[in-house]
Scaffold this motif. Structure first.
Motif, PDB file in Angstrom:
ATOM      1  N   TYR A  10       5.380   4.425   1.405  1.00 43.81           N
ATOM      2  CA  TYR A  10       6.412   3.700   0.636  1.00 43.81           C
ATOM      3  C   TYR A  10       6.085   3.690  -0.843  1.00 43.81           C
ATOM      4  O   TYR A  10       6.989   3.687  -1.688  1.00 43.81           O
ATOM      5  N   VAL A  33       5.997  -5.325  -6.001  1.00 39.24           N
ATOM      6  CA  VAL A  33       6.348  -4.611  -4.764  1.00 39.24           C
ATOM      7  C   VAL A  33       6.046  -5.567  -3.612  1.00 39.24           C
ATOM      8  O   VAL A  33       5.054  -5.439  -2.895  1.00 39.24           O
ATOM      9  N   HIS A  34       6.852  -6.609  -3.512  1.00 42.14           N
ATOM     10  CA  HIS A  34       6.747  -7.565  -2.407  1.00 42.14           C
ATOM     11  C   HIS A  34       8.113  -8.213  -2.189  1.00 42.14           C
ATOM     12  O   HIS A  34       9.028  -8.048  -2.987  1.00 42.14           O
ATOM     13  N   CYS A  79      -3.208  -5.229  -6.587  1.00 44.11           N
ATOM     14  CA  CYS A  79      -2.293  -5.692  -7.648  1.00 44.11           C
ATOM     15  C   CYS A  79      -1.039  -4.863  -7.821  1.00 44.11           C
ATOM     16  O   CYS A  79      -0.229  -5.149  -8.712  1.00 44.11           O
ATOM     17  N   ALA A 129     -10.645  -3.959  -1.838  1.00 42.34           N
ATOM     18  CA  ALA A 129     -10.618  -5.408  -1.629  1.00 42.34           C
ATOM     19  C   ALA A 129     -11.799  -5.895  -0.798  1.00 42.34           C
ATOM     20  O   ALA A 129     -12.206  -7.053  -0.920  1.00 42.34           O
ATOM     21  N   PHE A 149      -2.592  -7.336   4.751  1.00 40.53           N
ATOM     22  CA  PHE A 149      -2.344  -6.628   6.030  1.00 40.53           C
ATOM     23  C   PHE A 149      -2.719  -5.152   5.937  1.00 40.53           C
ATOM     24  O   PHE A 149      -2.812  -4.475   6.951  1.00 40.53           O
TER      25      PHE A 149
HETATM   26  C1  LIG Z   1       2.875  -4.392  -0.697  1.00 43.65           C
HETATM   27  S1  LIG Z   1       1.834  -3.826  -1.979  1.00 43.65           S
HETATM   28  C2  LIG Z   1       1.715  -5.315  -2.927  1.00 43.65           C
HETATM   29  C3  LIG Z   1       1.386  -5.022  -4.363  1.00 43.65           C
HETATM   30  C4  LIG Z   1       1.278  -6.239  -5.274  1.00 43.65           C
HETATM   31  N1  LIG Z   1       0.346  -7.230  -4.769  1.00 43.65           N
HETATM   32  C5  LIG Z   1       2.631  -6.851  -5.461  1.00 43.65           C
HETATM   33  O1  LIG Z   1       2.865  -7.894  -4.855  1.00 43.65           O
HETATM   34  O2  LIG Z   1       3.453  -6.307  -6.221  1.00 43.65           O
HETATM   35  C6  LIG Z   1       0.204  -3.652  -1.257  1.00 43.65           C
HETATM   36  C7  LIG Z   1      -0.853  -3.270  -2.271  1.00 43.65           C
HETATM   37  O3  LIG Z   1      -2.152  -3.305  -1.673  1.00 43.65           O
HETATM   38  C8  LIG Z   1      -2.913  -2.221  -2.199  1.00 43.65           C
HETATM   39  N2  LIG Z   1      -4.044  -1.984  -1.289  1.00 43.65           N
HETATM   40  C9  LIG Z   1      -3.999  -1.570  -0.002  1.00 43.65           C
HETATM   41  N3  LIG Z   1      -5.227  -1.523   0.527  1.00 43.65           N
HETATM   42  C10 LIG Z   1      -6.096  -1.927  -0.432  1.00 43.65           C
HETATM   43  C11 LIG Z   1      -7.509  -2.120  -0.478  1.00 43.65           C
HETATM   44  N4  LIG Z   1      -8.290  -1.887   0.590  1.00 43.65           N
HETATM   45  N5  LIG Z   1      -8.059  -2.556  -1.628  1.00 43.65           N
HETATM   46  C12 LIG Z   1      -7.288  -2.800  -2.727  1.00 43.65           C
HETATM   47  N6  LIG Z   1      -5.946  -2.647  -2.729  1.00 43.65           N
HETATM   48  C13 LIG Z   1      -5.343  -2.223  -1.605  1.00 43.65           C
HETATM   49  C14 LIG Z   1      -1.899  -1.105  -2.260  1.00 43.65           C
HETATM   50  O4  LIG Z   1      -2.298  -0.006  -3.038  1.00 43.65           O
HETATM   51  C15 LIG Z   1      -0.709  -1.861  -2.830  1.00 43.65           C
HETATM   52  O5  LIG Z   1      -0.776  -1.947  -4.219  1.00 43.65           O
END
Ligand SMILES: C[S@@+](CC[C@H](N)C(=O)[O-])C[C@H]1O[C@@H](n2cnc3c(N)ncnc32)[C@H](O)[C@@H]1O
Length: 232
Positions: A10, A33-34, A79, A129, A149
Motif C-alpha cells: 500500500y 497514512v492512518h 512515522c 521499532a 500491527f
Molecule cells: C499505517 S503506516 C502509519 C504511518 C504513520 N504512523 C501515520 O500514522 O501516518 C505504518 C508505518 O509503520 C512503518 N513500519 C512498519 N514496520 C516498522 C518497523 N519494524 N519499524 C519502524 N517502522 C515500521 C511503515 O513503514 C509505515 O510508515
C-alpha cells in the motif's frame, strides 16, 4: 527500499501517487497514512479533504493521550511520511522531534516536506521499532500511530519504548484492537488473499486485555485505554 524485509504494497501505491502529484492522494495521505477521528461523525463528508482533516485529528488525540508538552523530546515510531511530527512541530515549541521508520523512501518524503520551526528540532531516523537507536531514558513520550500491527514483536517494541522513556514518560499507541473474541481477525486475513497482498505483514489479534497483560509484564504502569466509538 533500505530494508528488504519491509514489504508494504500500500505504501508502494501511496508513494507512487504522491510522486505523480495526485491531488486526491495528496489531500488524503500526503501527511498522515492512518484512519481518521471525527468528533462529530454525522458531519463527515468523506471527501479526501475531510478524510485528511480527520486523520490530523487522530494524531492530535494520540499525542494528547501522551500528555505531550512544550520543551519535550518526542519520538514518533513508524512515522510514515512525517505527518504526526509535522503536527507536533506546528503546535508545540522548544520540542525535539524524532521520527523513526524502516522505510527510507517515506523518510525522504518526510525530510522534503516537514521543516522544523526555528525553536524546534526534527530528526528523521532510519531504524526498527524493535531495536530503537536511542539512548536509555532519553525521550518524554513515545508515539506509535497505527503501525504496531506491522512490527515483528509487540513485546520487544514495548520493552524498547520503556527503555528509551524517561521516568514518568508516556507511550501512546493506536491499533485495531478486536473485542474479546479470539480468532476472528486471523480468520479474516488468512481467508482473504487481498488483505496481505495489499497491507504486507500484519497482526491485528491484540485485544485490549492482551495489551493490559503485556504492558504489565513489560513494566509499564496502569494502561489507560479509550474505546474509539467515533473512529472510522
Ligand atoms: C499505517 S503506516 C502509519 C504511518 C504513520 N504512523 C501515520 O500514522 O501516518 C505504518 C508505518 O509503520 C512503518 N513500519 C512498519 N514496520 C516498522 C518497523 N519494524 N519499524 C519502524 N517502522 C515500521 C511503515 O513503514 C509505515 O510508515
Amino acid at each position: 527500499m533500505a530494508n528488504s524485509a519491509l514489504t508494504l504494497p500500500y505504501f508502494d501505491l501511496i508513494l507512487k501517487q504522491l510522486d505523480q502529484g495526485d491531488a486526491i492522494f495528496e489531500q488524503a495521505f500526503g501527511r498522515h497514512v492512518h484512519w481518521g477521528y471525527w468528533a462529530n461523525p454525522d458531519q463527515a463528508t468523506y471527501t479526501a479533504k475531510d478524510y485528511g482533516a480527520a486523520a490530523e485529528q487522530m494524531s492530535v488525540e494520540i499525542y494528547s493521550a501522551a500528555q505531550v508538552q512544550d520543551h519535550q523530546t518526542i519520538l514518533d515510531v513508524g512515522c510514515g511520511v512525517g505527518g504526526t511530527v509535522a503536527s507536533l512541530n506546528e503546535r508545540f515549541t522548544n520540542v525535539s522531534l524524532l521520527g523513526l521508520n524502516l522505510d527510507e523512501r517515506q523518510l525522504a518524503y518526510a525530510q522534503q516536506t516537514v521543516t522544523a520551526r526555528p525553536e524546534n528540532t526534527i530528526e528523521f531516523v532510519q531504524g526498527d521499532a524493535c531495536a530503537l537507536p536511542f539512548a536509555d531514558q532519553s525521550v518524554d513520550a513515545v508515539l506509535a500511530v497505527e503501525c504496531i500491527f506491522h512490527f515483528p514483536d509487540r513485546k520487544q517494541f514495548l520493552q524498547e519504548a520503556l527503555r528509551v522513556l524517561k521516568p514518568g514518560g508516556w507511550l501512546a499507541i493506536s491499533d485495531f484492537a478486536p473485542f474479546e473474541m479470539e480468532g476472528w481477525p486471523a480468520f479474516l486475513w488468512q481467508s482473504n488473499p487481498v488483505l496481505p497482498s495489499f497491507y504486507g505483514s500484519f497482526d491485528v489479534t491484540y485485544t485490549l486485555q492482551k495489551y493490559r497483560i503485556l504492558s504489565g509484564q513489560v513494566g509499564f504502569g496502569a494502561m489507560q485505554s479509550s474505546i474509539p466509538s467515533k473512529i472510522y
